[in-house]
Design a protein around this motif. Sequence first.
Motif, PDB file in Angstrom:
ATOM      1  N   GLY A  11       0.805  -1.227  -0.061  1.00 41.18           N
ATOM      2  CA  GLY A  11      -0.044   0.108  -0.005  1.00 41.18           C
ATOM      3  C   GLY A  11       0.824   1.149   0.091  1.00 41.18           C
ATOM      4  N   PHE A  12       0.454   2.185  -0.871  1.00 43.43           N
ATOM      5  CA  PHE A  12       1.212   3.453  -0.828  1.00 43.43           C
ATOM      6  C   PHE A  12       0.179   4.551  -1.026  1.00 43.43           C
ATOM      7  N   GLY A  13      -0.805   4.671  -0.002  1.00 45.33           N
ATOM      8  CA  GLY A  13      -1.699   5.581   0.008  1.00 45.33           C
ATOM      9  C   GLY A  13      -1.324   6.706   1.234  1.00 45.33           C
ATOM     10  N   CYS A  14      -2.247   7.378   1.905  1.00 41.39           N
ATOM     11  CA  CYS A  14      -1.834   8.217   2.785  1.00 41.39           C
ATOM     12  C   CYS A  14      -0.767   7.895   3.772  1.00 41.39           C
ATOM     13  N   VAL A  15      -1.010   6.992   4.553  1.00 38.70           N
ATOM     14  CA  VAL A  15      -0.112   6.548   5.668  1.00 38.70           C
ATOM     15  C   VAL A  15       1.090   5.816   4.885  1.00 38.70           C
ATOM     16  N   GLY A  16       1.226   5.184   3.944  1.00 41.30           N
ATOM     17  CA  GLY A  16       2.267   4.667   3.254  1.00 41.30           C
ATOM     18  C   GLY A  16       3.179   5.752   2.741  1.00 41.30           C
ATOM     19  N   GLN A  17       2.540   6.786   2.356  1.00 36.62           N
ATOM     20  CA  GLN A  17       3.503   7.989   1.898  1.00 36.62           C
ATOM     21  C   GLN A  17       3.978   8.777   2.888  1.00 36.62           C
ATOM     22  N   GLY A  18       3.228   8.870   3.927  1.00 32.99           N
ATOM     23  CA  GLY A  18       3.633   9.386   5.372  1.00 32.99           C
ATOM     24  C   GLY A  18       4.717   8.534   5.903  1.00 32.99           C
ATOM     25  N   LEU A  19       4.593   7.381   6.057  1.00 28.93           N
ATOM     26  CA  LEU A  19       5.884   6.363   6.259  1.00 28.93           C
ATOM     27  C   LEU A  19       7.189   6.778   5.352  1.00 28.93           C
ATOM     28  N   TYR A  20       6.926   6.782   4.316  1.00 31.76           N
ATOM     29  CA  TYR A  20       8.043   7.026   3.377  1.00 31.76           C
ATOM     30  C   TYR A  20       8.781   8.185   3.514  1.00 31.76           C
ATOM     31  N   VAL A  69       5.484  -4.113   6.046  1.00 28.18           N
ATOM     32  CA  VAL A  69       4.682  -3.226   6.585  1.00 28.18           C
ATOM     33  C   VAL A  69       3.232  -3.162   5.818  1.00 28.18           C
ATOM     34  N   GLU A  70       2.215  -3.334   6.391  1.00 26.87           N
ATOM     35  CA  GLU A  70       0.949  -3.653   5.590  1.00 26.87           C
ATOM     36  C   GLU A  70       0.207  -2.344   5.903  1.00 26.87           C
ATOM     37  N   LEU A  71      -0.116  -1.684   4.924  1.00 25.29           N
ATOM     38  CA  LEU A  71      -1.089  -0.367   5.087  1.00 25.29           C
ATOM     39  C   LEU A  71      -2.052  -0.192   3.900  1.00 25.29           C
ATOM     40  N   ILE A  72      -2.808  -1.527   3.620  1.00 29.16           N
ATOM     41  CA  ILE A  72      -3.825  -1.375   2.536  1.00 29.16           C
ATOM     42  C   ILE A  72      -4.887  -1.073   3.339  1.00 29.16           C
ATOM     43  N   ASP A  73      -6.029  -0.939   2.429  1.00 29.65           N
ATOM     44  CA  ASP A  73      -7.231  -0.712   3.035  1.00 29.65           C
ATOM     45  C   ASP A  73      -8.306  -1.953   3.301  1.00 29.65           C
ATOM     46  N   ASP A  74      -7.919  -3.029   2.390  1.00 29.65           N
ATOM     47  CA  ASP A  74      -8.907  -4.056   2.519  1.00 29.65           C
ATOM     48  C   ASP A  74      -8.525  -5.066   3.556  1.00 29.65           C
ATOM     49  N   ALA A  75      -9.289  -5.119   4.710  1.00 29.85           N
ATOM     50  CA  ALA A  75      -9.164  -5.823   5.773  1.00 29.85           C
ATOM     51  C   ALA A  75      -8.723  -7.588   5.431  1.00 29.85           C
ATOM     52  N   VAL A 287      -3.733  11.549  31.067  1.00 22.64           N
ATOM     53  CA  VAL A 287      -4.284  11.658  29.646  1.00 22.64           C
ATOM     54  C   VAL A 287      -3.201  11.824  28.672  1.00 22.64           C
ATOM     55  N   PHE A 288      -3.253  11.162  27.523  1.00 25.81           N
ATOM     56  CA  PHE A 288      -2.282  11.336  26.317  1.00 25.81           C
ATOM     57  C   PHE A 288      -3.180  11.957  25.140  1.00 25.81           C
ATOM     58  N   ILE A 289      -2.501  12.959  24.562  1.00 28.50           N
ATOM     59  CA  ILE A 289      -3.326  13.844  23.336  1.00 28.50           C
ATOM     60  C   ILE A 289      -2.240  13.616  22.309  1.00 28.50           C
ATOM     61  N   GLY A 290      -2.884  13.612  21.132  1.00 27.42           N
ATOM     62  CA  GLY A 290      -1.914  13.664  19.882  1.00 27.42           C
ATOM     63  C   GLY A 290      -2.871  13.595  18.762  1.00 27.42           C
ATOM     64  N   LYS A 291      -2.235  13.639  17.594  1.00 29.20           N
ATOM     65  CA  LYS A 291      -2.942  13.645  16.322  1.00 29.20           C
ATOM     66  C   LYS A 291      -3.284  12.172  15.986  1.00 29.20           C
ATOM     67  N   GLY A 292      -4.835  11.948  15.820  1.00 35.67           N
ATOM     68  CA  GLY A 292      -5.280  10.519  15.650  1.00 35.67           C
ATOM     69  C   GLY A 292      -5.238  10.003  14.297  1.00 35.67           C
ATOM     70  N   ALA A 293      -5.212  11.120  13.144  1.00 35.43           N
ATOM     71  CA  ALA A 293      -5.139  10.871  12.010  1.00 35.43           C
ATOM     72  C   ALA A 293      -4.372  11.634  11.143  1.00 35.43           C
ATOM     73  N   GLY A 294      -4.098  11.284   9.856  1.00 32.92           N
ATOM     74  CA  GLY A 294      -3.305  12.077   8.730  1.00 32.92           C
ATOM     75  C   GLY A 294      -1.826  11.276   8.573  1.00 32.92           C
ATOM     76  N   SER A 295      -1.408  11.821   7.444  1.00 28.32           N
ATOM     77  CA  SER A 295      -0.411  10.866   6.883  1.00 28.32           C
ATOM     78  C   SER A 295       0.886  10.875   7.755  1.00 28.32           C
ATOM     79  N   TYR A 296       1.475  12.102   8.232  1.00 24.37           N
ATOM     80  CA  TYR A 296       2.820  12.047   8.872  1.00 24.37           C
ATOM     81  C   TYR A 296       2.506  11.573  10.312  1.00 24.37           C
ATOM     82  N   PRO A 297       1.544  12.004  10.971  1.00 25.08           N
ATOM     83  CA  PRO A 297       1.400  11.496  12.453  1.00 25.08           C
ATOM     84  C   PRO A 297       1.080   9.933  12.516  1.00 25.08           C
ATOM     85  N   THR A 298       0.455   9.341  11.453  1.00 21.97           N
ATOM     86  CA  THR A 298       0.241   8.064  11.650  1.00 21.97           C
ATOM     87  C   THR A 298       1.604   7.331  11.079  1.00 21.97           C
ATOM     88  N   GLY A 299       2.001   7.701  10.180  1.00 24.32           N
ATOM     89  CA  GLY A 299       3.581   7.358   9.541  1.00 24.32           C
ATOM     90  C   GLY A 299       4.433   7.522  10.466  1.00 24.32           C
TER      91      GLY A 299
END
Length: 408
Positions: A11-20, A69-75, A287-299
Motif C-alpha cells: 500500500g502506498f496511500g496516505c499512511v504509506g506515503q507518510g511513512l516514506y 509493513v501492511e498499509l492497505i485498505d482491504d482488511a 491523559v494522552f493527546i495527539g493527532k489521531g489521523a493524517g499521513s505523517y502522524p500515523t506514519g
Amino acid sequence: MKKKLKLGLFGFGCVGQGLYHVLHETHGVKAEIKKICVKDHHKQRPIDVSFFTYDAAEILEDSEIDVVVELIDDAKAAFEIIKKAVENGKHVVTANKKMLAEHLEEIYELQKKYDRSILYEGAVCGSIPILRNLEEYYDNDMITSIEGIFNGSTNYILTKVFEERKTYIEALKAAQDLGFAESDPSLDVEGYDPKFKLTIAIAHTFGAFVKPENIINVGIQKISEVDLKYAKENDLTIKLVARAYKIDGSIYGFVAPQFIPADHMLANVRNEYNAVLVEGAFAEKQVFIGKGAGSYPTGSAVLSDISALTFDYRYEYKKYTQGDAFPFSNEAFVDVVISSPEGSLITNRDFDNFKGGYQGKGFQYLHGTISLEKLKEWSQWDDLSVILAPTPNLVGASQIKKGERLSA
Ligand code: HSE
C-alpha cells in the motif's frame, strides 16, 4: 551493531506515503524500503517506479526482506498478507484497525507459533503511543478504565460544525480531502472505526479478546441542530467517545457521542486530535493527546514500530497471559439525553430511571437512565438522537440488581 532492516511495503496511500516521508527525514532508524506492492497499474506515483511491484510474492517470498509493513485498505486481503508474512519468517507492522480487531486472538497465536512480532501502534489513535504504554508502563497498575476520542475524522467534523458553523457535509468533505477519513467514511461517522480501535485497546488494557460485533457503536450521523442548540445553551460540546471499564467483575465497552462539559479533559481536544484517558488504581487519571489521523502522524507511529523491531520488541499481552481477564458484558446502564420531534413514541416511562425533560418548538428532550441494549436500539430509530449525558454514570447490571441505583 544491528544490520539495516529491509522493508517490504504493501500500500502506498496516505499512511504509506507518510511513512516514506518520515523514514527519509529521520536519521536514527536503521531501515530502508526495498519494494512497495500496490494494486493500481495506472496511478501516477510520487517516487521512482523501480520501487513498485504488483506481485505480492515479490515481497513475501524475498528472503532479504525482514519486515512486511501492511498499509492497505482491504482488511481481508491484509490478514492474508500478514499470515503469509509471518509464516515466511518476517515480522509485521500494520495499521489496519478493522483487520486487527476482527482477528486479534489469531494474531496473538500467529506470533507465538511463528516466533515473529506483529506490531500495530499506528492502528490505535494515530500518533499517540498508547499500546506500548499499556503493555509496558501500566504493566503493574490495575487499570479501571480507558476512554477517549479514538477517531480523528469525527472529532474534526464536530469541531468544524460547532466552532465554524460548517455543515456536516462540508466538514466531512474536508476530513476526506485531508486524508483523515476512511475510504468508506461511514466507518468513521457511524462509530465503527473507533470501535475497532477500542477492541484492540481492550485486549492490551484488560487482557480480553472481544469480537467487535459484540461492542455497541453509536455514531455522530444523527446529531441534529437541536442537539447543537442544547449543547450551546448548557455550555457543553459533543464528542464521540470510546470507553471501556472494569466494574464489579465485568468489562464493559462501547462507543457513543456524549455531551462534554466545558471543564472536562476532552472538551478542548479539537480537530483531528485524539485523546486517551487512562485511569489506574495507583497512577489514577492520566491523559494522552495527539493527532489521531493524517499521513505523517500515523506514519510516525508506524516508523516507531519499525524502530522497535530493531531491538526485537514484541507485545507480551501481559494482561491476557496473567489469565485473570474479566468477561465482556453489555449488561450495563448509562444516562442519556434524547432529542426527538414532539409526540414521538418515546416517553418518560421508557426509561429505567427518568430524570427530567422538556418540550418546546416542536421538539422534546428527555434525560434518564437506559440499558446499553436500549441505547443500541434507540440509536437505530429515525427522528431520534441519543447522546450520553455529561455525566453518563455507567453502572453494571449487577449493581442495579443490588438496588444501588435505579430505586432512587
Ligand atoms: N479514519 C481514521 C480517523 C484514520 O479518522 O481517525 C486514523 O485511524
